[in-house]
Design an enzyme around this catalytic site. Structure first.
Site, PDB file in Angstrom:
ATOM      1  CE  LYS A  99      90.873  20.349  72.953  1.00 14.43           C
ATOM      2  NZ  LYS A  99      92.287  19.976  72.823  1.00 14.43           N
TER       3      LYS A  99
ATOM      4  N   GLY B  86      97.477  17.639  56.356  1.00 11.80           N
ATOM      5  CA  GLY B  86      97.413  18.830  57.199  1.00 11.80           C
ATOM      6  C   GLY B  86      98.810  19.271  57.595  1.00 11.80           C
ATOM      7  CB  VAL B  87     101.527  20.872  56.092  1.00 14.17           C
ATOM      8  CG1 VAL B  87     101.932  19.472  55.737  1.00 14.17           C
ATOM      9  CG2 VAL B  87     100.840  21.545  54.891  1.00 14.17           C
ATOM     10  N   GLY B  88      99.661  22.382  58.966  1.00 15.40           N
ATOM     11  CA  GLY B  88      99.523  23.616  59.720  1.00 15.40           C
ATOM     12  C   GLY B  88     100.523  23.674  60.854  1.00 15.40           C
ATOM     13  CE  LYS B  89      97.836  25.892  66.209  1.00 16.97           C
ATOM     14  NZ  LYS B  89      97.313  26.503  67.451  1.00 16.97           N
ATOM     15  CB  VAL B  90     101.057  19.714  64.627  1.00 17.97           C
ATOM     16  CG1 VAL B  90     101.793  18.413  64.906  1.00 17.97           C
ATOM     17  CG2 VAL B  90     100.594  20.351  65.926  1.00 17.97           C
ATOM     18  N   GLY B  91     101.700  19.867  61.570  1.00 20.26           N
ATOM     19  CA  GLY B  91     102.080  19.087  60.408  1.00 20.26           C
ATOM     20  C   GLY B  91     103.356  19.564  59.733  1.00 20.26           C
ATOM     21  CG  HIS B  92     105.054  23.790  59.649  1.00 17.07           C
ATOM     22  ND1 HIS B  92     104.220  24.217  60.657  1.00 17.07           N
ATOM     23  CD2 HIS B  92     106.255  24.398  59.873  1.00 17.07           C
ATOM     24  CE1 HIS B  92     104.872  25.056  61.436  1.00 17.07           C
ATOM     25  NE2 HIS B  92     106.103  25.178  60.998  1.00 17.07           N
TER      26      HIS B  92
END
Length: 360
Positions: free
Chosen positions: A84, A184-190
């Site tokens: 990482k 969290g509804v960003g890149k993955v959550g949405h």
């Protein structure tokens, strides 16, 4: 600064193989690349661009995240180790072509020991810039021969893991009629919300970004919204899906959590060792984060072979069976699922990594 050689984050487990500090004063680059293990192959993990409060905080994060990638890649069946990277700074202010290309030079200097990709604060377009200085880049845009946005299969894989958890908890691999809280509804959550609504789940969301919440509400006005993650964990839920930063499951949240299943996309959801037992003691079924969120790394890893979406999606579909296997092992051995997953990952790293001792 943490004691790197003492592996302060996880007791007496194997230490990181390599930690590299990278600085380019002219562009403002300050980055750390951590390689936890190359037992299964070159290390692979995304680059997180984040305004850490200190170098110590950045180092602790990259050490934990790289270890998680080793376990994630092992459980995903990939012939890749764990690594990482973090870039210290505000991506909205500090990201530039020069900084990304300087970072690419440092990744290239590792000569294939580490493959980078997207993470929080970085996107496929950024990887295209990094790739102008480096061959060891995945998660590139489709226009440049890459897989594009890795959040597509990340969300899909989390949904597969959630289906496995639902089957274990309620006897059917569906979320229909269940109330699922997505933090969290960003890149993955949405994208996870899309899968859940298609499956008939009732969804409640929260996010620190009003724009992210409004995007989901525009598509799904029936979705409920709560103010923040503190309210989320106290809301009546069947499933809690942490999809933001790590540490959501801690000494404060676990006692008040109403959900019977935890399954989300965030890395390092358990704030510290022992939280997994507290969840089990409360009969909360925890789907290990690095197992269910491995769809993204499956997607970007497929680029190394020459990207084929159908092949990558088929492998991500297997997250359902892998999660079921972990729950079954946990029940048989009387341990929390997080412990069962670690045992399976360590077994694969040991058994397959040993083969490199056979000289060719």
């Amino acid at each position: 600064m943490p004691n790197v050689f003492g592996s302060p984050h996880k007791g007496t487990e194997p230490r990181h193989e390599q930690v590299v500090f990278c600085q380019d004063e002219a562009s403002g680059l300050r980055a750390i690349i951590a390689i936890y293990s190359t037992a299964l192959g070159p290390s692979l993990g995304g680059t997180r661009f984040y305004p850490y409060g200190s170098e110590e905080e950045a180092l602790t994060d990259v050490l934990n995240l790289s270890r998680g990638m080793a376990y994630k890649n092992a459980m995903a069946g990939l012939d890749l180790g764990g690594g990482k990277a973090v870039i210290i700074g505000d991506p909205a202010k500090d990201k530039s072509e020069a900084l990304l290309r300087a970072y690419g030079r440092f990744v290239q200097s590792l000569n294939g020991r580490y493959y980078t990709a997207c993470d929080v604060g970085t996107y496929s377009e950024d990887m295209d810039v990094v790739a102008r200085e480096c061959r060891f880049v995945t998660g590139r845009t489709v226009a440049h021969g890459g897989a594009g946005d890795s959040s597509i299969l990340t969300a899909y894989g989390v949904f597969q893991g959630m289906r496995a958890a639902a089957e274990t908890m309620w006897g059917t691999p569906s979320l229909r009629g269940k109330r699922v809280g997505v933090e969290g509804v960003g890149k993955v959550g949405h994208r996870l919300v899309e899968h859940l609504r298609e499956d008939g789940a009732d969804v409640v969301i929260c996010d620190v970004s009003e724009a992210a919440v409004e995007r989901v509400q525009a598509l799904h006005p029936e979705v409920d919204v709560v103010a923040d993650k503190d309210e989320m964990v106290r809301t009546e839920l069947d499933v809690y899906a942490p999809c933001a930063l790590g540490g959501s499951l801690n000494d404060d949240t676990v006692p008040v959590l109403s959900a019977k299943v935890v399954c989300g996309a965030a890395n390092n959801q358990l704030a510290h060792s022992g939280i997994e037992k507290r969840l089990a003691d409360r009969d909360v079924l925890y789907a290990p984060d690095y197992v269910v969120n491995s769809g993204g790394v499956i997607q970007v890893a497929d680029e190394i072979e020459g990207f084929n979406f159908d092949r990558a999606k088929a492998r991500a579909t297997g997250i359902y069976d892998t999660t079921r296997k972990i729950f079954a092992l946990a029940a048989d051995e009387g341990v929390p699922p997080a412990v069962a997953a670690d045992r399976l990952a360590e077994r694969r790293m040991s058994e397959i990594g040993r083969l490199r001792g056979i000289l060719l």
